[in-house]
Each structure stands twice: as structure tokens, then as C-alpha cells.
Design a protein around this motif. Structure first.
Motif, PDB file in Angstrom:
ATOM      1  N   ILE A 418     -39.223 -22.856 -11.047  1.00  0.00           N
ATOM      2  CA  ILE A 418     -39.121 -23.721  -9.874  1.00  0.00           C
ATOM      3  C   ILE A 418     -37.771 -23.481  -9.216  1.00  0.00           C
ATOM      4  N   TRP A 421     -37.045 -28.308  -5.106  1.00  0.00           N
ATOM      5  CA  TRP A 421     -37.829 -29.531  -5.217  1.00  0.00           C
ATOM      6  C   TRP A 421     -37.042 -30.669  -4.614  1.00  0.00           C
ATOM      7  N   ARG A 441     -35.034 -29.579 -13.702  1.00  0.00           N
ATOM      8  CA  ARG A 441     -35.569 -30.758 -13.031  1.00  0.00           C
ATOM      9  C   ARG A 441     -35.502 -31.893 -14.044  1.00  0.00           C
ATOM     10  N   TYR A 472     -39.635 -24.623 -15.333  1.00  0.00           N
ATOM     11  CA  TYR A 472     -40.809 -23.900 -14.837  1.00  0.00           C
ATOM     12  C   TYR A 472     -41.911 -24.887 -14.480  1.00  0.00           C
ATOM     13  N   GLU A 473     -42.715 -24.509 -13.484  1.00  0.00           N
ATOM     14  CA  GLU A 473     -43.798 -25.350 -12.987  1.00  0.00           C
ATOM     15  C   GLU A 473     -45.094 -24.554 -12.910  1.00  0.00           C
ATOM     16  N   ASN A 475     -47.938 -23.054 -10.999  1.00  0.00           N
ATOM     17  CA  ASN A 475     -47.974 -22.522  -9.633  1.00  0.00           C
ATOM     18  C   ASN A 475     -49.156 -23.131  -8.874  1.00  0.00           C
ATOM     19  N   LEU A 498     -45.965 -29.897  -6.442  1.00  0.00           N
ATOM     20  CA  LEU A 498     -45.722 -29.726  -7.875  1.00  0.00           C
ATOM     21  C   LEU A 498     -46.788 -30.455  -8.698  1.00  0.00           C
TER      22      LEU A 498
END
Length: 544
Positions: A418, A421, A441, A472-473, A475, A498
Motif C-alpha cells: 500500500i 491511504w 497503516r 500490504y493490502e 489489490n 481498501l
């Protein structure tokens, strides 16, 4: 004006200073006082965020995004008071801030020294952001005599004088070991520990003596005599059958009354311990039991998943069942000679927790697949949710090369770093080259839930706030393909960018979350996701 209680430890570490602070806070609350608990950590890391779980246990995260010591989890679980960034300080933060001030010239040419500059900074921390509380409880990490903790010990000595008579108390935890060859408990370690503490100018007011068997009155008298405290202030702390029995045990031993006596408070109302008695009734009289498999990579040290373990226990309390936890090394399922089905079939629920790095990832993915195909209740948290999405992409959405950029370059980045955000402070930006410490985050973020989703029915709401800790997120560009494969995105960030929650509507109980719900679970207020997961596991136990 807030009164201060300083908790120190001697002889050895791991005597339970954190549980003492949490339990004492709970007992003072039960008498109607307001409390806040703080932790002073002597290590030079700015925070524990970059430490290995095997070194330090879990990293606890507050609503305002601080990565803190796991003891703050105890504080929150026992008192229900949400911790803040201002409730945990380290030597690293103190020295970093002092050096930054010195470089700016804030000290006007003075020689910067441990006394008074470091000790003043510690005292400033202790007295900041206390909001007119009745009591502030401060736990000093480490053991008295450690070179690292000396500035903190000196600071609290000074602070007692600064606060004035009757405004501070010192509680010292020690060990009273049983020597089998002699057939008796020994008080000398406690005597030496108190002597060490008094050599720094601190006379403890109350002693909490850890022992594996009752301490005879004669030995308590001996400790009192040599340590210059009343016998009533020598509190025995025996091993408890559950950490949630500790507040009750300490109250029955007189801890809270003795501490209040130090402040001249002898007319406080009796504590209302109803909720602690109810918790222990549920612990002692379960109406069933379930077995949950936690498939992770740090299972060699249970403290690495401390909040997770307690949240599972809370889910058991909500359903009045005993929760048996099987800690399973995810790497086990990457060995060709291991029968995955034989290991997982006896379980009533499978949980894949958070973590970092590639090690054990294929074992986690295999566990997700087993739970999906066999319809075993599944709960994925943080990395666990990401592994559920990768498993779904590979096996139900036809994306055979699905992976995450956390493990290296990939042609199908179902999970990626990520880089931007939104937070309450505005747009946050990160790159792969950004420092690792404190740049994830972190903290509480809002999520919007689909009104007809399983998640919304569990929460009883369509807007929630949960704590995050990840880089990490999932996608969002793979959302359509994953949903065609049966994995619904039931929770999203307010801007829709997200993914926060995924679930499989056709499965009895299959939920993955990007956040860490275990951080907000309390024994007297179990998190709804854990209550629901254990409830589903209980149903599963009746099927097998």
C-alpha cells in the motif's frame, strides 16, 4: 490531583508486573476510582515495532497508531480503558527526543546529562495527558539493578518528591522461591532486591511476593522486618488458574486496601467484583469445549499471539465453552510427508493470524483451502485474510499465479504494497524504501459493511472502527474476479479503495479481516467476531 503508583520488579523478570498493574487498576476501578496505566520500557528501540515476536512477544497497537509493549494489552483488557501513544515510553524515544532538542540548540549550551535532562523527560512523560485522573499506575520494565532501567528508577524517586507527601506509592514485585533440597521457601532474594531498591533512594510501600505455595506468616513477618514494611503490606501472589482470577486473588490478599492505605484512603467503598466473579464462573463451569487450530509462523512463543489467545478465550466466555488452542507451525504443511487432513480434521475451527514474510505462507494457504473445501469455520486475520484471497484467486478464480509482492515480484499481485491511504491526518504516502519503524497503516480506521453481509449481522452495524497494523493490502483491482469465485468483499474503506473484510456467503463461517479485532476484545466484552467464530466452532463440534 492524580495519585501515582509505581510498580518495580526485582530478582528475575517475568514476575507479572504487567498483570499486577492491570489487576490493581481493575480493583481501583471496582471501588469507583478512575485510572490510567503506563509502561516505561528501558530498551533503546524507539518502539517494539521492528522487534521479532520471538524477542519481545506481540506488538500491541493503540487506536491512535502507537506500536507498544504487549503489557498495554493487559491494561486494556482488565480496565477497558483504551491506551494511547502517551501510555508507553522507551529509552529510545527519550534519547531520540533529547538528542533532537540538543541539535536544535534547545538546551542553550548546557551539558546534556542523564540527570537532569533524561530524568526530566521521563517525569514529563509520566505527568502528561492524565486528564484529572484519580490514579496513574506506572510499570517500570526490567529488573531493579539493570543498568538500562537506572534513569527510570531515579526519575520516579525524584517524582515522588516533586508530587509531595501522600501522592505516590511504590509497589515492588519479588520472588520467594521454594528450595526443594531445604524443603522451605527462601526470603533472601526478596531482602536483597529491596536492599538494592533502597540503595537508589526508594523505599517500597507494598511488596508483592510471587511464590508457588502459600507463604507462612512467620516468613511474611521476616520479610516485613528486614524490608521495613508492615506485615500486612507483604502480599503473597500465588499462581492462578486463569489470569482473570488474578484481580480477585489480589483483592482477597488485601492488595488494593493496602495500596489505598498508603494514600491515607481507608474509607473507600468496597469493590464491586461482580463481573470478575461472572468471568471466573464461566471459566470454571463451561458447558462444552471446542478445539481451534491456529496456523501461524511464531507458534513457538505463545506471547507472540497474546491478544489473539485471549480473544479466543473471550469468545469461549461468550459461548460458555472451554477453548482448546492447538498451535500449528504453518511450515509443517509444506512438507511432503505430512498428512494435512489428518492434522486439521480434528479441529472445530481454523484461524490463520497475522504475520510478516514468506516463511510458512504456502502452509497457510493450504490450511485455508482445507477450511473452504471441508466447510470448517475459518477466520483469517491480516496476513490470514490475504492468504485467503490468494487461495481463492488460485483455486476458485482461475488465477494460478496469484501471489503477493511482499514475497517478491509477481505477475499477479493479488496483494501488494500500500502506497497511499487516507487517515484522520490526511493523505498518507509510503514507498518500498521508507523506514520500517512506525510506517505501516497503524491504528483505528473506519470500514463500511454491506448491509446484507454476514459481517454486518455479526457486528449489528454497517460502520465499524478497527485497529490496523500492516504494509500490504488486497489489490481491489482483483475484486471482480475474486467475487466471481465466491469470495465477497463485504467490508471496504470509506473511499472504496481498501478491502477490509471478505467472506464466503455459501460457507458456514468463512471470514477474513485486514485489521486486528483481537486488540479490542475484553473478557467482559468479547469481540463479536471471536464470539461468532467460537459459536460456529461449537456447532461444528456437534457435527463431528
Amino acid at each position: 490531583m492524580a495519585r501515582y503508583i509505581f510498580i518495580t520488579g526485582g530478582v528475575v523478570s517475568s514476575l507479572g508486573k504487567g498483570l499486577l498493574a492491570a489487576s490493581l487498576g481493575a480493583l481501583l476501578q471496582a471501588r469507583g476510582f478512575s485510572v490510567r496505566i503506563r509502561k516505561f520500557d528501558p530498551y533503546l528501540n524507539v518502539d517494539p515495532g521492528t522487534m521479532s515476536p520471538y524477542q519481545h512477544g506481540e506488538v500491541y497497537v493503540t487506536d491512535d497508531g502507537a506500536e507498544t509493549d504487549l503489557d498495554l494489552g493487559h491494561y486494556e483488557r482488565f480496565t477497558g480503558v483504551s491506551a494511547r501513544q502517551s501510555d508507553n515510553i522507551t529509552s529510545g524515544r527519550i534519547y531520540r527526543d533529547i538528542i533532537a532538542r540538543e541539535r536544535r540548540g534547545d538546551y542553550l549550551g548546557a551539558t546534556v546529562q542523564v540527570v537532569p535532562h533524561v530524568t526530566n523527560a521521563i517525569k514529563e512523560f509520566a505527568q502528561a495527558d492524565i486528564d484529572g485522573l484519580d490514579f496513574v499506575i506506572c510499570e517500570i520494565g526490567g529488573t531493579v539493578g539493570d543498568i538500562e532501567s537506572l534513569p527510570f528508577v531515579e526519575a520516579i524517586r525524584q517524582l515522588k518528591n516533586d508530587l509531595g507527601r501522600g501522592q505516590a506509592a511504590f509497589v515492588h514485585t519479588t520472588l520467594v522461591p521454594y528450595i526443594a533440597a531445604a524443603g522451605e521457601l527462601k526470603t533472601k532474594p526478596t531482602q536483597h532486591s529491596v536492599r538494592e531498591l533502597t540503595s537508589y533512594g526508594i523505599q517500597p510501600d507494598v511488596l508483592l511476593c510471587r511464590a508457588d505455595r502459600p507463604i507462612p506468616e512467620s516468613e511474611r513477618n521476616k520479610i516485613a522486618l528486614f524490608c521495613n514494611v508492615p506485615t500486612s503490606a507483604v502480599i503473597q501472589a500465588l499462581d492462578a488458574r486463569s489470569i482473570y482470577d488474578v484481580p480477585l486473588a489480589y483483592h482477597y490478599e488485601g492488595l488494593d486496601a493496602e495500596v489505598l492505605k498508603v494514600f491515607g484512603i481507608e474509607d473507600a467503598p468496597d469493590p464491586d467484583l461482580t463481573r470478575w466473579k461472572d468471568i471466573m464462573d464461566r471459566v470454571d463451569h463451561p458447558e462444552g469445549e471446542v478445539t481451534i487450530g491456529v496456523v501461524g509462523k511464531y507458534v513457538g512463543l505463545p506471547d507472540a499471539y497474546k491478544s489473539l489467545r485471549e480473544a479466543l478465550v473471550h469468545g469461549g466466555l461468550a459461548n460458555r465453552v472451554k477453548v482448546n488452542i492447538r498451535w500449528i507451525d504453518a511450515e509443517l504443511f509444506e512438507k511432503a510427508d505430512v498428512d494435512l487432513a489428518a492434522e486439521l480434521e480434528p479441529l472445530h475451527g481454523i484461524l490463520v493470524p497475522g504475520g510478516f514474510g514468506e516463511r510458512g505462507s504456502e502452509g497457510k494457504i493450504a490450511s485455508v483451502r482445507f477450511a473452504r473445501e471441508r466447510e470448517v469455520p475459518f477466520f483469517g486475520i491480516c496476513l490470514g485474510m490475504q492468504m485467503a484471497c490468494i487461495e481463492g484467486a488460485r483455486n476458485t478464480a482461475g488465477i494460478a499465479d496469484a501471489s503477493t509482492t511482499e514475497f517478491g515480484d509477481t505477475s499477479e499481485p493479488v496483494v501488494g504494497l500500500i502506497t497511499e491511504w487516507m487517515s484522520e491526518e490526511g493523505l498518507q504516502k509510503r514507498t518500498a524504501e521508507t523506514d520500517m519503524g512506525g510506517t505501516m497503516r497503524l491504528g483505528a480506521y473506519t470500514a463500511q459493511l454491506k448491509g446484507n453481509s454476514h459481517a454486518a449481522s455479526i457486528y449489528g452495524a454497517t460502520e465499524i472502527s478497527e485497529r490496523h497494523r500492516h504494509r500490504y493490502e488486497v489489490n481491489v483491482h482483483y475484486r471482480e474476479a475474486l467475487e466471481k469465485g465466491g469470495l465477497t468483499f463485504s467490508g471496504m474503506s470509506p473511499d472504496g479503495e481498501l478491502p477490509e473484510i471478505v467472506e464466503r456467503p455459501e460457507h458456514p463461517w468463512f471470514i477474513g479481516v485486514q485489521f486486528h479485532p483481537e486488540l479490542k476484545s475484553r473478557p467482559f466484552n468479547p469481540h463479536p467476531l471471536f464470539s461468532g467464530f467460537i459459536g460456529a466452532a461449537l456447532k461444528q463440534s456437534r457435527l463431528v
